[in-house]
Motif scaffolding. Structure first.
Motif, PDB file in Angstrom:
ATOM      1  N   CYS A 267       2.574  -4.956  18.630  1.00  0.00           N
ATOM      2  CA  CYS A 267       2.702  -5.180  17.189  1.00  0.00           C
ATOM      3  C   CYS A 267       4.163  -5.254  16.724  1.00  0.00           C
ATOM      4  CB  CYS A 267       1.973  -4.107  16.379  1.00  0.00           C
ATOM      5  SG  CYS A 267       0.190  -4.326  16.378  1.00  0.00           S
ATOM      6  N   GLY A 268       5.024  -5.607  17.642  1.00  0.00           N
ATOM      7  CA  GLY A 268       6.435  -5.737  17.295  1.00  0.00           C
ATOM      8  C   GLY A 268       6.912  -7.171  17.425  1.00  0.00           C
ATOM      9  N   VAL A 269       8.215  -7.345  17.360  1.00  0.00           N
ATOM     10  CA  VAL A 269       8.870  -8.646  17.545  1.00  0.00           C
ATOM     11  C   VAL A 269      10.155  -8.409  18.328  1.00  0.00           C
ATOM     12  CG1 VAL A 269       7.948  -9.742  15.447  1.00  0.00           C
ATOM     13  CG2 VAL A 269      10.077  -8.427  15.320  1.00  0.00           C
ATOM     14  N   PRO A 270      10.727  -9.433  18.950  1.00  0.00           N
ATOM     15  CA  PRO A 270      12.005  -9.259  19.648  1.00  0.00           C
ATOM     16  C   PRO A 270      13.115  -8.854  18.682  1.00  0.00           C
ATOM     17  CG  PRO A 270      10.942 -11.307  20.308  1.00  0.00           C
ATOM     18  CD  PRO A 270      10.174 -10.788  19.138  1.00  0.00           C
TER      19      PRO A 270
ATOM     20  N   VAL B 167      16.800  -8.340  10.870  1.00  0.00           N
ATOM     21  CA  VAL B 167      17.922  -8.549   9.953  1.00  0.00           C
ATOM     22  C   VAL B 167      19.027  -7.589  10.374  1.00  0.00           C
ATOM     23  CG1 VAL B 167      18.689  -8.418   7.557  1.00  0.00           C
ATOM     24  CG2 VAL B 167      16.361  -9.197   8.085  1.00  0.00           C
ATOM     25  N   LYS B 168      20.177  -8.131  10.687  1.00  0.00           N
ATOM     26  CA  LYS B 168      21.264  -7.306  11.221  1.00  0.00           C
ATOM     27  C   LYS B 168      21.916  -6.456  10.137  1.00  0.00           C
ATOM     28  CE  LYS B 168      20.787  -8.948  15.350  1.00  0.00           C
ATOM     29  NZ  LYS B 168      19.511  -9.643  15.065  1.00  0.00           N
ATOM     30  N   ASP B 169      22.198  -5.228  10.512  1.00  0.00           N
ATOM     31  CA  ASP B 169      22.932  -4.317   9.631  1.00  0.00           C
ATOM     32  C   ASP B 169      24.421  -4.464   9.940  1.00  0.00           C
ATOM     33  OD1 ASP B 169      24.014  -2.297   8.174  1.00  0.00           O
ATOM     34  OD2 ASP B 169      22.721  -0.696   8.941  1.00  0.00           O
ATOM     35  N   PRO B 170      25.218  -4.953   8.976  1.00  0.00           N
ATOM     36  CA  PRO B 170      26.660  -5.161   9.232  1.00  0.00           C
ATOM     37  C   PRO B 170      27.390  -3.894   9.671  1.00  0.00           C
ATOM     38  CG  PRO B 170      25.999  -6.159   7.145  1.00  0.00           C
ATOM     39  CD  PRO B 170      24.849  -5.322   7.614  1.00  0.00           C
ATOM     40  N   ALA B 171      26.827  -2.741   9.312  1.00  0.00           N
ATOM     41  CA  ALA B 171      27.481  -1.475   9.655  1.00  0.00           C
ATOM     42  C   ALA B 171      27.261  -1.087  11.117  1.00  0.00           C
ATOM     43  CB  ALA B 171      26.968  -0.362   8.739  1.00  0.00           C
ATOM     44  N   GLU B 172      26.289  -1.714  11.768  1.00  0.00           N
ATOM     45  CA  GLU B 172      25.981  -1.382  13.163  1.00  0.00           C
ATOM     46  C   GLU B 172      26.828  -2.206  14.127  1.00  0.00           C
ATOM     47  OE1 GLU B 172      21.844  -1.869  13.907  1.00  0.00           O
ATOM     48  OE2 GLU B 172      21.253  -0.054  12.839  1.00  0.00           O
ATOM     49  N   ASP B 173      27.569  -1.512  14.983  1.00  0.00           N
ATOM     50  CA  ASP B 173      28.388  -2.198  15.984  1.00  0.00           C
ATOM     51  C   ASP B 173      27.588  -2.518  17.239  1.00  0.00           C
ATOM     52  OD1 ASP B 173      30.657  -2.059  14.387  1.00  0.00           O
ATOM     53  OD2 ASP B 173      31.160  -0.047  15.097  1.00  0.00           O
ATOM     54  N   VAL B 174      26.600  -1.679  17.534  1.00  0.00           N
ATOM     55  CA  VAL B 174      25.761  -1.865  18.721  1.00  0.00           C
ATOM     56  C   VAL B 174      24.409  -2.429  18.297  1.00  0.00           C
ATOM     57  CG1 VAL B 174      24.692  -0.736  20.697  1.00  0.00           C
ATOM     58  CG2 VAL B 174      26.905   0.081  19.851  1.00  0.00           C
ATOM     59  N   ILE B 175      23.948  -3.447  19.016  1.00  0.00           N
ATOM     60  CA  ILE B 175      22.656  -4.076  18.690  1.00  0.00           C
ATOM     61  C   ILE B 175      21.518  -3.111  18.999  1.00  0.00           C
ATOM     62  CG2 ILE B 175      21.073  -5.956  19.265  1.00  0.00           C
ATOM     63  CD1 ILE B 175      23.494  -7.663  19.925  1.00  0.00           C
ATOM     64  N   ASN B 176      20.657  -2.914  18.031  1.00  0.00           N
ATOM     65  CA  ASN B 176      19.479  -2.067  18.210  1.00  0.00           C
ATOM     66  C   ASN B 176      18.342  -2.927  18.750  1.00  0.00           C
ATOM     67  OD1 ASN B 176      17.408  -0.245  18.104  1.00  0.00           O
ATOM     68  ND2 ASN B 176      17.303  -0.158  15.860  1.00  0.00           N
ATOM     69  N   THR B 177      18.097  -2.854  20.033  1.00  0.00           N
ATOM     70  CA  THR B 177      17.071  -3.697  20.662  1.00  0.00           C
ATOM     71  C   THR B 177      15.656  -3.222  20.365  1.00  0.00           C
ATOM     72  OG1 THR B 177      17.273  -2.419  22.705  1.00  0.00           O
ATOM     73  CG2 THR B 177      18.599  -4.429  22.536  1.00  0.00           C
ATOM     74  N   GLN B 178      15.523  -2.069  19.721  1.00  0.00           N
ATOM     75  CA  GLN B 178      14.199  -1.528  19.386  1.00  0.00           C
ATOM     76  C   GLN B 178      13.863  -1.697  17.909  1.00  0.00           C
ATOM     77  OE1 GLN B 178      14.114   2.541  20.743  1.00  0.00           O
ATOM     78  NE2 GLN B 178      14.423   1.985  22.884  1.00  0.00           N
ATOM     79  N   CYS B 179      14.682  -2.483  17.202  1.00  0.00           N
ATOM     80  CA  CYS B 179      14.497  -2.604  15.758  1.00  0.00           C
ATOM     81  C   CYS B 179      13.190  -3.293  15.365  1.00  0.00           C
ATOM     82  CB  CYS B 179      15.675  -3.360  15.133  1.00  0.00           C
ATOM     83  SG  CYS B 179      15.889  -5.028  15.823  1.00  0.00           S
ATOM     84  N   GLY B 180      12.601  -4.054  16.296  1.00  0.00           N
ATOM     85  CA  GLY B 180      11.375  -4.775  15.966  1.00  0.00           C
ATOM     86  C   GLY B 180      10.094  -4.045  16.330  1.00  0.00           C
ATOM     87  N   TYR B 181      10.195  -2.833  16.874  1.00  0.00           N
ATOM     88  CA  TYR B 181       9.011  -2.087  17.287  1.00  0.00           C
ATOM     89  C   TYR B 181       8.106  -1.775  16.095  1.00  0.00           C
ATOM     90  CZ  TYR B 181      10.932  -1.165  21.967  1.00  0.00           C
ATOM     91  OH  TYR B 181      11.424  -1.300  23.240  1.00  0.00           O
TER      92      TYR B 181
ATOM     93  N   GLN C 266      10.018  -7.784   5.199  1.00  0.00           N
ATOM     94  CA  GLN C 266      11.191  -8.558   4.810  1.00  0.00           C
ATOM     95  C   GLN C 266      12.475  -7.734   4.799  1.00  0.00           C
ATOM     96  OE1 GLN C 266      10.349 -10.518   1.085  1.00  0.00           O
ATOM     97  NE2 GLN C 266       8.589 -11.617   1.910  1.00  0.00           N
ATOM     98  N   LYS C 267      12.335  -6.418   4.704  1.00  0.00           N
ATOM     99  CA  LYS C 267      13.517  -5.559   4.718  1.00  0.00           C
ATOM    100  C   LYS C 267      14.124  -5.450   6.116  1.00  0.00           C
ATOM    101  CE  LYS C 267      11.600  -2.574   1.083  1.00  0.00           C
ATOM    102  NZ  LYS C 267      11.165  -1.187   0.779  1.00  0.00           N
ATOM    103  N   TYR C 268      13.286  -5.674   7.124  1.00  0.00           N
ATOM    104  CA  TYR C 268      13.720  -5.401   8.496  1.00  0.00           C
ATOM    105  C   TYR C 268      13.809  -6.639   9.393  1.00  0.00           C
ATOM    106  CZ  TYR C 268      12.157  -0.854   6.779  1.00  0.00           C
ATOM    107  OH  TYR C 268      11.982   0.277   6.019  1.00  0.00           O
ATOM    108  N   ILE C 269      12.956  -7.644   9.138  1.00  0.00           N
ATOM    109  CA  ILE C 269      12.946  -8.821  10.027  1.00  0.00           C
ATOM    110  C   ILE C 269      12.933 -10.119   9.212  1.00  0.00           C
ATOM    111  CG2 ILE C 269      11.751  -7.634  11.904  1.00  0.00           C
ATOM    112  CD1 ILE C 269       9.169  -9.106  11.012  1.00  0.00           C
ATOM    113  N   PHE C 270      13.273 -11.220   9.888  1.00  0.00           N
ATOM    114  CA  PHE C 270      13.157 -12.545   9.276  1.00  0.00           C
ATOM    115  C   PHE C 270      11.671 -12.913   9.237  1.00  0.00           C
ATOM    116  CE2 PHE C 270      17.214 -12.809  11.806  1.00  0.00           C
ATOM    117  CZ  PHE C 270      18.063 -12.598  10.714  1.00  0.00           C
ATOM    118  N   THR C 271      11.212 -13.417   8.126  1.00  0.00           N
ATOM    119  CA  THR C 271       9.791 -13.730   7.992  1.00  0.00           C
ATOM    120  C   THR C 271       9.511 -15.239   7.975  1.00  0.00           C
ATOM    121  OG1 THR C 271      10.008 -13.521   5.585  1.00  0.00           O
ATOM    122  CG2 THR C 271       9.229 -11.585   6.802  1.00  0.00           C
TER     123      THR C 271
END
Length: 270
Positions: A182-185, A190-204, A215-220
């Motif tokens: 039930c996630g996405v890659p 949507v990238k957080d400009p404050a994050e320097d390291v990519i969060n690969t689990q953001c779509g879980y 819409q707050k977290y991913i491109f729809t």
């Protein structure tokens, strides 16, 4: 004697055309060799060369094919044009002209068909993207290509995030034991400009939420629609590139034919 000398002088091969065509093609040849080498190296790294049957096993597109095919065509064309110009070989020059003309004709035909059958092309694009979504984890190069496309066009799936339900790792069925269920890659996020390291689990688990919350977290938006919008916004640039490539091809054909005519004229005098 002077009349004969004057006649031969008029039938000389143009050094300007000869060496310009040679220089034009040696760059083409080297680029083709580089593309082909990169493709073969990538296949060697993935073990494809040691087991050629794996080439047809991938359900989606292997991006390495693009390097191998484009590189191979450029290498063959560059070789024929380069050696043909340097050695004044009319057979190689004719092969170069005909092959380049055939490519130009195929590009022109594809462009006309794409304009006439826009709806069919759109359907095929949807099918193509969906097949690659299914094969997302099967090949690292395909995975990187999809991630790049989703990040660049700020999209997710062919029509939306729910297209990832077709992938065995991301589908929402109860039988799916994957943590990515039930996630996405991460490339949909949507990238957080404050994050320097990519969060690969953001779509879980993000598709368990309602659409407004997503819409707050991913491109729809889907990648097909975003790609169409990008084409419309950059139509002049894209058209300019195609026209530039076409002019280069016509220029190459004209140079080769001019050189063939010069060589034939010289040979006729002997």
């Amino acid at each position: 004697m002077s009349r004969k000398h004057h006649h031969l002088k008029e039938s000389e091969v143009s050094c300007c055309v000869k060496y310009f065509l040679f220089g034009f093609n040696i760059v083409f040849w080297l680029l083709g060799a580089a593309f082909l080498a990169i493709g073969l190296w990538a296949w060697a790294e993935k073990g494809v060369l040691s087991n050629l049957s794996t080439i047809t096993d991938l359900g989606g597109l292997d991006p390495v094919w693009l390097f191998v095919v484009v590189g191979g065509v450029m290498f063959i064309l560059g070789f024929a044009g380069c050696i043909g110009a340097l050695r004044e070989n009319t057979s190689l020059l004719k092969f170069f002209s005909v092959f380049l003309g055939l490519i130009f004709f195929l590009e022109l035909t594809a462009g006309i068909l794409a304009f006439v059958f826009k709806d069919w092309i759109k359907e095929q694009l949807n099918l193509f993207i969906n097949n690659n979504v299914k094969a997302y984890r099967d090949d690292i190069d395909l995975q990187n290509l999809i991630d790049f496309a989703q990040e660049y066009w700020s999209c997710c799936g062919a029509h939306g995030p729910d297209d990832w339900n077709m992938n065995i790792y991301f589908n929402c069925t109860d039988l799916n034991p994957s943590r990515e269920r039930c996630g996405v890659p991460f490339s949909c996020c949507v990238k957080d400009p404050a994050e320097d390291v990519i969060n690969t689990q953001c779509g879980y688990d993000v598709r368990l939420q309602r659409e407004l919350e997503r819409q707050k977290y991913i491109f729809t938006k889907g990648c097909v629609g975003q790609f169409e919008k990008w084409l419309q916004d950059n139509l002049i640039i894209v058209a300019g590139i195609f026209v530039g490539v076409a002019l280069l091809q016509i220029f190459g054909i004209c140079l080769a034919q001019n050189l063939v005519s010069d060589v034939k004229a010289v040979k006729a005098n002997w």
